[in-house]
Design a protein around this motif. Structure first.
Motif, PDB file in Angstrom:
ATOM      1  N   ARG A   1     -56.242  66.137  48.265  1.00 53.29           N
ATOM      2  CA  ARG A   1     -54.610  66.289  48.241  1.00 53.29           C
ATOM      3  C   ARG A   1     -55.367  64.670  48.401  1.00 53.29           C
ATOM      4  N   LYS A   2     -52.969  63.977  48.200  1.00 56.47           N
ATOM      5  CA  LYS A   2     -52.670  62.656  48.427  1.00 56.47           C
ATOM      6  C   LYS A   2     -51.795  62.910  49.034  1.00 56.47           C
ATOM      7  N   SER A   3     -51.070  62.129  50.218  1.00 63.28           N
ATOM      8  CA  SER A   3     -50.377  61.651  50.939  1.00 63.28           C
ATOM      9  C   SER A   3     -49.449  61.511  50.107  1.00 63.28           C
ATOM     10  N   ALA A   4     -47.698  61.797  50.590  1.00 67.11           N
ATOM     11  CA  ALA A   4     -47.159  60.611  49.607  1.00 67.11           C
ATOM     12  C   ALA A   4     -46.600  59.876  50.135  1.00 67.11           C
ATOM     13  N   ARG A   5     -46.340  59.082  48.789  1.00 65.76           N
ATOM     14  CA  ARG A   5     -45.173  57.494  48.384  1.00 65.76           C
ATOM     15  C   ARG A   5     -44.570  57.182  48.008  1.00 65.76           C
ATOM     16  N   GLY A   6     -43.576  58.080  48.327  1.00 66.00           N
ATOM     17  CA  GLY A   6     -42.014  57.909  48.037  1.00 66.00           C
ATOM     18  C   GLY A   6     -41.888  58.233  46.407  1.00 66.00           C
ATOM     19  N   GLY A   7     -41.409  57.585  45.427  1.00 64.71           N
ATOM     20  CA  GLY A   7     -41.280  57.788  44.472  1.00 64.71           C
ATOM     21  C   GLY A   7     -39.783  58.592  44.131  1.00 64.71           C
ATOM     22  N   ARG A   8     -39.804  58.900  42.401  1.00 62.40           N
ATOM     23  CA  ARG A   8     -39.150  60.652  42.129  1.00 62.40           C
ATOM     24  C   ARG A   8     -39.650  61.452  42.248  1.00 62.40           C
ATOM     25  N   ALA A   9     -40.976  61.750  41.677  1.00 62.97           N
ATOM     26  CA  ALA A   9     -41.582  62.759  42.347  1.00 62.97           C
ATOM     27  C   ALA A   9     -41.480  63.713  43.444  1.00 62.97           C
ATOM     28  N   LEU A  10     -41.490  64.764  43.553  1.00 66.70           N
ATOM     29  CA  LEU A  10     -41.081  65.585  44.701  1.00 66.70           C
ATOM     30  C   LEU A  10     -42.946  65.876  45.013  1.00 66.70           C
ATOM     31  N   LEU A  11     -43.482  66.372  44.224  1.00 63.57           N
ATOM     32  CA  LEU A  11     -44.585  66.957  44.207  1.00 63.57           C
ATOM     33  C   LEU A  11     -46.322  66.214  44.205  1.00 63.57           C
ATOM     34  N   THR A  12     -45.755  64.787  44.607  1.00 62.44           N
ATOM     35  CA  THR A  12     -47.189  63.881  44.420  1.00 62.44           C
ATOM     36  C   THR A  12     -48.348  64.047  45.789  1.00 62.44           C
ATOM     37  N   GLY A  13     -49.371  63.694  44.840  1.00 63.60           N
ATOM     38  CA  GLY A  13     -50.148  64.380  45.927  1.00 63.60           C
ATOM     39  C   GLY A  13     -50.560  65.505  45.790  1.00 63.60           C
ATOM     40  N   LEU A  14     -49.948  67.103  45.266  1.00 64.37           N
ATOM     41  CA  LEU A  14     -50.463  67.880  45.920  1.00 64.37           C
ATOM     42  C   LEU A  14     -50.915  68.964  43.985  1.00 64.37           C
ATOM     43  N   MET A  15     -49.943  68.579  43.449  1.00 64.37           N
ATOM     44  CA  MET A  15     -50.346  69.283  42.258  1.00 64.37           C
ATOM     45  C   MET A  15     -52.227  69.022  41.598  1.00 64.37           C
ATOM     46  N   ARG A  16     -52.399  70.373  41.545  1.00 64.83           N
ATOM     47  CA  ARG A  16     -54.154  69.749  41.140  1.00 64.83           C
ATOM     48  C   ARG A  16     -54.505  70.988  39.433  1.00 64.83           C
ATOM     49  N   CYS A  17     -55.563  70.385  38.651  1.00 63.89           N
ATOM     50  CA  CYS A  17     -55.470  70.736  37.274  1.00 63.89           C
ATOM     51  C   CYS A  17     -56.329  72.086  37.807  1.00 63.89           C
ATOM     52  N   GLY A  18     -55.610  73.028  37.151  1.00 62.63           N
ATOM     53  CA  GLY A  18     -56.075  74.144  37.217  1.00 62.63           C
ATOM     54  C   GLY A  18     -57.468  74.634  35.903  1.00 62.63           C
ATOM     55  N   HIS A  19     -57.301  74.017  35.051  1.00 64.39           N
ATOM     56  CA  HIS A  19     -58.681  73.944  33.697  1.00 64.39           C
ATOM     57  C   HIS A  19     -59.443  72.803  34.212  1.00 64.39           C
ATOM     58  N   CYS A  20     -59.975  71.728  34.738  1.00 67.03           N
ATOM     59  CA  CYS A  20     -61.324  71.076  35.752  1.00 67.03           C
ATOM     60  C   CYS A  20     -60.482  70.457  37.504  1.00 67.03           C
ATOM     61  N   GLY A  21     -59.578  71.399  38.065  1.00 64.51           N
ATOM     62  CA  GLY A  21     -59.923  70.773  39.539  1.00 64.51           C
ATOM     63  C   GLY A  21     -59.693  69.566  39.555  1.00 64.51           C
ATOM     64  N   ARG A  22     -58.765  68.579  39.418  1.00 63.11           N
ATOM     65  CA  ARG A  22     -58.827  67.760  39.257  1.00 63.11           C
ATOM     66  C   ARG A  22     -56.913  67.003  39.824  1.00 63.11           C
ATOM     67  N   MET A  23     -56.772  65.947  40.717  1.00 64.11           N
ATOM     68  CA  MET A  23     -55.547  66.217  40.436  1.00 64.11           C
ATOM     69  C   MET A  23     -54.466  65.274  39.966  1.00 64.11           C
ATOM     70  N   MET A  24     -53.422  66.270  39.791  1.00 63.06           N
ATOM     71  CA  MET A  24     -52.517  65.835  38.717  1.00 63.06           C
ATOM     72  C   MET A  24     -51.946  64.585  38.637  1.00 63.06           C
TER      73      MET A  24
END
Length: 374
Positions: free
Chosen positions: A65-88
């Motif tokens: 998982r990645k750290s928070a870098r600001g921006g409008r997206a609340l879930l930056t660095g927390l969303m993981r793809c359930g199909h391939c396992g990569r970070m979204m």
């Protein structure tokens, strides 16, 4: 001290065996002696720094998982793809808009296999924020306080049991000491055996003392629980969350209480399934309705003839074709509308043609109106 951090492996490339080198994982190193030499920082500090560097490396190819870098997206660095396992990743729309999207690219950047899954971020952020506020509600805080009090009582029971164990170990140590003092010095084999038993008893008592000190220090280091303060915080948090304008602070709060969020798509219900992994080890599932493509559903689309009778003469044939396609109106053969098909249908129905009249008030579309007023 570490040894064997790199290694070689053999793999088949175009039918030939090739040996390549690379770094090993830490659990595969040949030798790892921690605190072998005095270091500038402790080992836990080193591991925390490595974890922080890994979270800040957004462009590296890893699944952490990645750290928070600001921006409008609340879930930056927390969303993981359930199909391939990569970070979204987060993709933003127009500069004036507030919409963003969580998208997994999959192997598209390497093998061109296409994008994996994606979901609009506005509804997802709103649903996760609602879960956060529910997690710190008054009932949740009361349950957490009760759990903390129960855990504290459990630790106190463990300390009491260790103290009784220490008393027993000290008694066995004194008993072994008396037996050693009463033995005949001429019986060296017996004296040697009793001395070894005495040393074992002393070592066991010392180990129990160290364990008791660690438990007592951990219990003393835990801060006292202020029930009224926590309940007041739970009551004021929703208002503070909605009034806060700093998105980075919200992102940091989410990174504290949430480990990651696994996203899947349910095509049967047209929903996004979010599996939230909380920091404490619990999991919760949230379903978010996805935005349907098109403005009109299939069963509620107006008929093409009715729409043409209402709009003919006010708009050119090209604009009429675009409007009919947006309303999911189809021709009798099930095709989409084009300028030629609209003209043929309009002439068949005897509807007037659009004529630009300078004297008539000019009409503009909704998009142009929005652009004009900002």
């Amino acid at each position: 001290y570490a040894f064997g951090r790199t290694g070689q492996r053999t793999r088949l490339t175009e039918g030939r065996a090739r040996t390549v080198g690379g770094r090993k994982a830490r659990n595969e190193w040949s030798v790892l002696l921690r605190d072998h030499h005095p270091g500038y920082i402790t080992w836990p500090e080193f591991e925390d720094n490595q974890k922080l560097l890994l979270e800040n490396a957004h462009m590296k190819k890893n699944c952490a998982r990645k750290s928070a870098r600001g921006g409008r997206a609340l879930l930056t660095g927390l969303m993981r793809c359930g199909h391939c396992g990569r970070m979204m990743r987060v993709f933003y729309g127009m500069g004036k808009g507030n919409a963003h999207r969580y998208q997994c690219r999959g192997d598209d950047a390497h093998v061109g296999s296409g994008l994996c899954i994606g979901i609009g971020g506005v509804r997802v952020d709103r649903a996760v924020a609602h879960e956060i506020l529910d997690a710190v509600s008054e009932r949740a805080v009361e349950a957490a306080i009760l759990a903390a009090e129960q855990a504290e009582r459990t630790r106190q029971d463990v300390i009491a049991a260790v103290r009784r164990e220490l008393e027993q170990a000290r008694y066995e140590t004194s008993l072994a000491e008396r037996r050693y003092e009463l033995v005949d010095p001429a019986k060296r084999h017996v004296a040697r055996e009793l001395e070894a038993r005495w040393n074992d008893a002393l070592e066991r008592a010392a180990q129990i003392e160290r364990r008791l000190e660690e438990l007592s220090s951990s219990l003393a280091a835990s801060p006292p629980i202020d029930r009224n303060r926590l309940l007041q915080l739970a009551h004021d948090l929703p208002a503070a969350w909605n009034a806060a304008a700093d998105m980075r602070s919200k992102q940091r709060l989410l990174h504290i209480v949430i480990q990651e969020i696994v996203c899947n798509l349910d095509d049967a219900t047209n929903e996004a399934v979010l599996l939230i992994h909380w920091t404490g080890g619990r999991h919760s599932e949230v379903r978010v309705a996805r935005v349907r493509s098109g403005r009109y559903p299939a069963d509620g689309a107006p008929s093409a003839v009715k729409a043409l009778r209402a709009m003919a003469g006010h708009w050119p044939d090209r604009e009429l074709a675009v409007a009919l396609n947006r309303m999911r109106c189809q021709t009798g053969d099930g095709h989409t509308w084009t300028t030629v098909r609209v003209r043929e249908m309009r002439e068949r129905l005897g509807l007037p043609q659009y004529v630009a009249d300078p004297a008539r008030p000019q009409t503009v579309t909704l998009m142009k109106t929005a652009e004009h007023f900002g």
